[in-house]
Every structure is written in C-alpha cells, then in structure tokens.
Design a protein around this motif. Structure first.
Motif, PDB file in Angstrom:
ATOM      1  N   VAL A 149       0.845  -1.201   0.000  1.00 25.78           N
ATOM      2  CA  VAL A 149       0.000   0.000   0.000  1.00 25.78           C
ATOM      3  C   VAL A 149       0.882   1.254   0.000  1.00 25.78           C
ATOM      4  CG1 VAL A 149      -1.599   1.353   1.430  1.00 25.78           C
ATOM      5  CG2 VAL A 149      -2.047  -1.082   1.020  1.00 25.78           C
ATOM      6  N   ILE A 150       1.905   1.246   0.852  1.00 30.72           N
ATOM      7  CA  ILE A 150       2.788   2.420   0.965  1.00 30.72           C
ATOM      8  C   ILE A 150       3.493   2.688  -0.363  1.00 30.72           C
ATOM      9  CG2 ILE A 150       4.890   3.305   2.084  1.00 30.72           C
ATOM     10  CD1 ILE A 150       3.989   1.624   4.570  1.00 30.72           C
ATOM     11  N   THR A 151       3.940   1.640  -1.035  1.00 33.60           N
ATOM     12  CA  THR A 151       4.686   1.856  -2.274  1.00 33.60           C
ATOM     13  C   THR A 151       3.712   2.025  -3.454  1.00 33.60           C
ATOM     14  OG1 THR A 151       4.966  -0.546  -2.376  1.00 33.60           O
ATOM     15  CG2 THR A 151       6.806   0.734  -1.554  1.00 33.60           C
ATOM     16  N   ASN A 152       2.927   1.021  -3.750  1.00 36.13           N
ATOM     17  CA  ASN A 152       2.059   1.112  -4.933  1.00 36.13           C
ATOM     18  C   ASN A 152       0.985   2.197  -4.784  1.00 36.13           C
ATOM     19  OD1 ASN A 152      -0.205   0.839  -6.612  1.00 36.13           O
ATOM     20  ND2 ASN A 152      -0.164  -1.364  -6.647  1.00 36.13           N
ATOM     21  N   ASN A 153       0.098   2.057  -3.812  1.00 34.55           N
ATOM     22  CA  ASN A 153      -1.046   2.982  -3.723  1.00 34.55           C
ATOM     23  C   ASN A 153      -0.599   4.419  -3.484  1.00 34.55           C
ATOM     24  OD1 ASN A 153      -3.145   0.675  -1.780  1.00 34.55           O
ATOM     25  ND2 ASN A 153      -2.441   0.560  -3.885  1.00 34.55           N
ATOM     26  N   PHE A 154       0.357   4.582  -2.560  1.00 39.32           N
ATOM     27  CA  PHE A 154       0.753   5.953  -2.202  1.00 39.32           C
ATOM     28  C   PHE A 154       1.592   6.609  -3.298  1.00 39.32           C
ATOM     29  CE2 PHE A 154       0.438   5.338   2.745  1.00 39.32           C
ATOM     30  CZ  PHE A 154      -0.908   5.031   2.599  1.00 39.32           C
ATOM     31  N   CYS A 155       2.509   5.857  -3.918  1.00 41.72           N
ATOM     32  CA  CYS A 155       3.290   6.453  -5.016  1.00 41.72           C
ATOM     33  C   CYS A 155       2.363   6.831  -6.163  1.00 41.72           C
ATOM     34  CB  CYS A 155       4.378   5.498  -5.505  1.00 41.72           C
ATOM     35  SG  CYS A 155       5.736   5.358  -4.323  1.00 41.72           S
ATOM     36  N   ASN A 156       1.396   5.964  -6.467  1.00 42.14           N
ATOM     37  CA  ASN A 156       0.442   6.305  -7.521  1.00 42.14           C
ATOM     38  C   ASN A 156      -0.306   7.594  -7.167  1.00 42.14           C
ATOM     39  OD1 ASN A 156      -1.103   5.402 -10.056  1.00 42.14           O
ATOM     40  ND2 ASN A 156      -2.719   5.830  -8.570  1.00 42.14           N
ATOM     41  N   HIS A 157      -0.679   7.730  -5.900  1.00 46.38           N
ATOM     42  CA  HIS A 157      -1.391   8.951  -5.485  1.00 46.38           C
ATOM     43  C   HIS A 157      -0.482  10.181  -5.601  1.00 46.38           C
ATOM     44  CE1 HIS A 157      -4.350  11.463  -3.647  1.00 46.38           C
ATOM     45  NE2 HIS A 157      -3.568  11.765  -2.640  1.00 46.38           N
ATOM     46  N   LEU A 158       0.794  10.034  -5.258  1.00 45.76           N
ATOM     47  CA  LEU A 158       1.722  11.167  -5.433  1.00 45.76           C
ATOM     48  C   LEU A 158       1.802  11.565  -6.912  1.00 45.76           C
ATOM     49  CD1 LEU A 158       4.690  10.330  -3.004  1.00 45.76           C
ATOM     50  CD2 LEU A 158       2.850  11.991  -2.662  1.00 45.76           C
ATOM     51  N   ILE A 159       1.780  10.569  -7.795  1.00 47.11           N
ATOM     52  CA  ILE A 159       1.802  10.889  -9.233  1.00 47.11           C
ATOM     53  C   ILE A 159       0.504  11.626  -9.613  1.00 47.11           C
ATOM     54  CG2 ILE A 159       1.931   9.943 -11.584  1.00 47.11           C
ATOM     55  CD1 ILE A 159       3.585   7.612 -10.398  1.00 47.11           C
ATOM     56  N   ALA A 160      -0.621  11.222  -9.019  1.00 46.46           N
ATOM     57  CA  ALA A 160      -1.897  11.915  -9.281  1.00 46.46           C
ATOM     58  C   ALA A 160      -1.818  13.377  -8.822  1.00 46.46           C
ATOM     59  CB  ALA A 160      -3.056  11.193  -8.590  1.00 46.46           C
ATOM     60  N   LEU A 161      -1.220  13.608  -7.633  1.00 46.76           N
ATOM     61  CA  LEU A 161      -1.095  14.981  -7.125  1.00 46.76           C
ATOM     62  C   LEU A 161      -0.133  15.794  -7.991  1.00 46.76           C
ATOM     63  CD1 LEU A 161      -0.909  14.306  -3.260  1.00 46.76           C
ATOM     64  CD2 LEU A 161      -2.909  15.018  -4.589  1.00 46.76           C
TER      65      LEU A 161
ATOM     66  N   THR B 151       7.288  13.276  -7.230  1.00 43.66           N
ATOM     67  CA  THR B 151       7.230  11.919  -7.775  1.00 43.66           C
ATOM     68  C   THR B 151       8.534  11.173  -7.480  1.00 43.66           C
ATOM     69  OG1 THR B 151       7.817  12.882  -9.910  1.00 43.66           O
ATOM     70  CG2 THR B 151       5.505  12.361  -9.547  1.00 43.66           C
ATOM     71  N   CYS B 155       8.530   9.371  -3.858  1.00 47.10           N
ATOM     72  CA  CYS B 155       8.249   7.940  -4.061  1.00 47.10           C
ATOM     73  C   CYS B 155       9.446   7.111  -3.613  1.00 47.10           C
ATOM     74  CB  CYS B 155       7.923   7.640  -5.524  1.00 47.10           C
ATOM     75  SG  CYS B 155       6.292   8.256  -6.004  1.00 47.10           S
ATOM     76  N   MET B 180       5.940  -2.411  -8.228  1.00 45.26           N
ATOM     77  CA  MET B 180       6.326  -1.004  -8.400  1.00 45.26           C
ATOM     78  C   MET B 180       6.578  -0.661  -9.859  1.00 45.26           C
ATOM     79  SD  MET B 180       5.820   0.583  -5.825  1.00 45.26           S
ATOM     80  CE  MET B 180       6.467   2.152  -6.399  1.00 45.26           C
ATOM     81  N   THR B 183       3.234  -0.219 -11.218  1.00 49.82           N
ATOM     82  CA  THR B 183       2.624   1.031 -10.736  1.00 49.82           C
ATOM     83  C   THR B 183       2.948   2.179 -11.687  1.00 49.82           C
ATOM     84  OG1 THR B 183       2.893   0.291  -8.455  1.00 49.82           O
ATOM     85  CG2 THR B 183       2.551   2.651  -8.784  1.00 49.82           C
ATOM     86  N   PRO B 192      -2.961   8.237 -13.479  1.00 44.93           N
ATOM     87  CA  PRO B 192      -2.911   7.814 -12.074  1.00 44.93           C
ATOM     88  C   PRO B 192      -4.289   7.668 -11.443  1.00 44.93           C
ATOM     89  CG  PRO B 192      -1.976  10.041 -12.375  1.00 44.93           C
ATOM     90  CD  PRO B 192      -2.193   9.468 -13.727  1.00 44.93           C
ATOM     91  N   GLN B 196      -5.446   4.039  -9.684  1.00 43.98           N
ATOM     92  CA  GLN B 196      -5.471   3.971  -8.213  1.00 43.98           C
ATOM     93  C   GLN B 196      -6.204   2.717  -7.730  1.00 43.98           C
ATOM     94  OE1 GLN B 196      -3.924   6.513  -6.137  1.00 43.98           O
ATOM     95  NE2 GLN B 196      -4.080   4.719  -4.803  1.00 43.98           N
TER      96      GLN B 196
END
Lengths: 240, 240
Positions: A149-161, B151, B155, B180, B183, B192, B196
């Motif tokens: 979750v920390i790597t996949n979900n959160f990194c993806n969300h950082l890319i969204a932001l 990013t 990340c 990853m 991702t 993204p 998600q």
C-alpha cells in the motif's frame, strides 16, 4: 495427472488468474460467486477471488466441496476459510486492471497453507504461472500488504497529485515518465537510501521553501512538508 | 561544422552529459569548476553543471568566454547567468548516479534560451542526445521541478520507509519490485486516477485501521494517515 482449478469470482484477479492458468494449459472452471452455478464438487484447487469482505461468505457457501480452498487477498487472514480443513492463500502481490497486460511469469505469489500437503499442491499450481513464490504466514502477508500500500497505492497517489499540479501549470505529466521508471529501477538495484536525491537530502532549505511558496493547494502543501521533514530527519538534516 | 561543447563541473550531471555528447560524436572539453584550467575562450556551448548554489559564481568567473552559457539545474532561474548575454538552460529531467547506466536517448531535456538564436543552437546540441525536448521558461521549470521532487524524491522515500518496515518484519523488499514497475507503467499509460487501487479508494476503513494498528513507527504512521486521507478526500470517501 493434470491439476484441475476452479476460480470463483468475476473481478480483475479472477479474470487474470483464469487467463494465466489457461495459458499454462491447466483446466480451469470459472464460477460466479453469487450463483455458484456449475461449481464442481471435486477439484484440486478452489480459488476464491472476490472482494475481501465477501470471502468468508463464499467460503461458507462452498463448505461441501472436496479440494483445497484458497483466497487471493493480501489483507485477509487464512482463518476466514475455517469451514475448510484443506485451506490456504494464493496472494498475487500485483495490482490488476482489466485494460493493462500483465506479464504473468513476473507475478510474486505469496503462499500459505494449512499443512505441507496443501502447500505442495498450491506451490505446484502457482509455479505453472510464475517461479517468483514466497511462503508467508497471515501476519507476514499483512505486513507485506502494508508495504505494498505504501509503495504502490501511495506512489500512484503522489503521481496523481503531481499530475494535478502540472495540469494547473499547463505542463504534461509525460515529461516525468523516464524519471519515474528510473526511480524504481534505482531504488531496487542500488537500494532506496543510495538512490535518494533532491533538495531534502541535500539539505537545500532554500529550494524547499521556494517550492512550498509555489504550492497553493493545502493538501499538497501538507504532504510536501511531511515527506520532506521525514527525509530531512532520516539523513540527520535540520527540519524546516 | 561540428558543435564544440565545454562542460564545467565534475559531478554526476557533468559526468553523464560528457559521456552522452561524446557518444554522439561531439567534441567535448571538460573543465574543473574551481580551477577553470583549460577553459576555451571560444566555444558553441558552455554547460555549467555544478551544484545550484555555485552556478552564479562560476558564471561570473567565466564572464569573458565567447559562446552560449547554460546551466543544468531544475530549480535555478536563468537570471543567475546574467553576466552572459547569450544564455540558456539545458535541464535534464532525470536523476543521475555514478553507478547507474542511463539510456541517454530517453532523457527529457527542458530548454530555455535568451533569444531564438541561442534556442536554435541549444536545441540542436541537445537533440544529438535525445529527441525528448521541451521548451520551458524558468517559472515552468520550477513547477516541473516541484512535480519531479513529489514523484521521484518522495516515491523513493516511500520505498525507503516500506523497506524499513519490511526489514523490521524479516521480509525482502524484492517482492515489491514487479508491483512497483507496474505502478509506474499503469500511472503513465492509463492515468494515475484510473490506476489507483488499494484500501483507501475502496473505502475499506477496516483494513486501513488494521494497518495503522500494525505500524508502530510514528513517522510512518503519520505519513500513512495523511496520504490515506488525501486519497479518501480525492475520491469523496469519508475520512478516517
């Protein structure tokens, strides 16, 4: 003797596992998790590939089948399958989409089993798809799921932001694609600590302050500050 | 006529640009940024590839050279090069390490120039390495740099924190490598927002609370909560 596999569910994991096992020449029966129409009463492996909250109910409804019953969830302990003596986990640590191709032989499978006999069968069946197999108990799988979750979900969300921020300034996200591919390659080849770059690890407080002054979205501002401080702390640099 | 390039600096960017231009058959002179020994007085392009805080000093010290002077920083405006009428930026939006190979033709170069004449030359020289060229002014480059920090740097830091967590529980980071890589591929191929997944976008508050109960590191706990709330808010799901 060829293994017989039944996959219960119609979501993304069910879809991709069905495809992967069929490509590997296994005989796969697919069953709708609500109607259970066509459920064979004998089979080597029943794979319950439904949402986490539905696993227990489906497991109880198929209590009479003769074979090993597994689920595919990273977050759910093995004991939701307690209606079955022969039970286990086949968790593919990858995120599936309907419209994205997956190289099935790279899937990391984590396996758990109620006894060495079941382990043998689940491992054999999983190894028809991928050789990237790990034996983890439910507690270890929960820890792995957190890290995923920390790597996949959160990194993806950082890319969204970052994408929001770039769009706001009429810049295309694609400029960052080579950088992000390289980020992952470096983190896994030389370790994330050796791969860390940027203003925070350089202790470049001037650039950090300048960035914070340009970010007008409160949510992004807060995330930028928190992660920057986490990097500053990790490498013993004074906090902003 | 073949372009002549002088690269001032001895860091990672200087190292890789020198290698990339030489592979592209350009004549490259390398110069130490402190001694400036061997600095040619005439050259098509002088590339100052030093740390952000040293660019202005080096620029002033080479005020007499005859040619276009550029720097390679994402975070530094063009006006630090004001001792030169013919000036510009050649910012490779990638993160260089000494021990990691870079596929130079994938480097996204962002270019800025004091006039169309300089732009023409800088673009021509950059295109000898990569065709992935973007024209950005200093303000746009600052915005891009922020997105690159969010990013790449952040990340990578999340992977470092996940690695700590996995190590604490005797699990190897390598399990997460296929996830990853996927991702990044998904975020850039389908966007993204479409890519998600995870407990937050599913509104699975039970899994989120379970994860938070297992994370005993305060810093990671805070980051997990903040990013989870950011995902919940983005997709209109009730906050934890």
């Amino acid at each position: 003797m060829e293994y017989q596999v039944t996959i219960i569910g119609s979501g993304r994991v069910a879809h991709h596992l069905t495809k992967a096992f069929r490509q590997a020449q296994l005989v796969v029966t697919t069953v709708n998790s609500r109607t259970l129409k066509g459920l064979p009463l004998e089979c080597d492996l029943y794979i319950i590939a439904v949402s986490d909250s539905a696993i227990n109910e489906v497991s109880d409804k198929i209590a009479k089948v003769n074979g090993i019953v597994v689920h595919t969830s990273g977050a759910t302990p093995i004991d939701v399958l307690n209606s079955h003596t022969r039970r286990g986990i086949l968790y593919p640590c990858l995120s599936f989409s309907n419209d994205v191709t997956v190289e099935y032989h790279t899937i990391p499978f984590t396996i758990e089993a109620s006894s060495p006999n079941e382990e043998f069968v689940i491992k054999n069946i999983a190894s028809r798809i991928s050789s990237n197999i790990f034996m983890l108990n439910s507690q270890q799988r929960a820890h792995l799921h957190i890290a995923a979750v920390i790597t996949n979900n959160f990194c993806n969300h950082l890319i969204a932001l970052a994408n929001d921020y770039l769009t706001q300034h009429n810049l295309p996200l694609e400029i960052l694609e080579p950088l992000m591919k390289q980020t992952i390659e470096k983190a896994f080849s030389i370790s994330p600590d050796k791969a860390q770059t940027g203003p925070a690890i350089r202790g470049d407080l001037q650039t950090i302050q300048h960035h914070l002054s340009l970010i007008d979205n409160n949510n992004l501002h807060e995330i930028y500050s928190l992660i920057t401080n986490s990097i500053l702390k990790r490498y013993n640099i004074q906090k902003i």
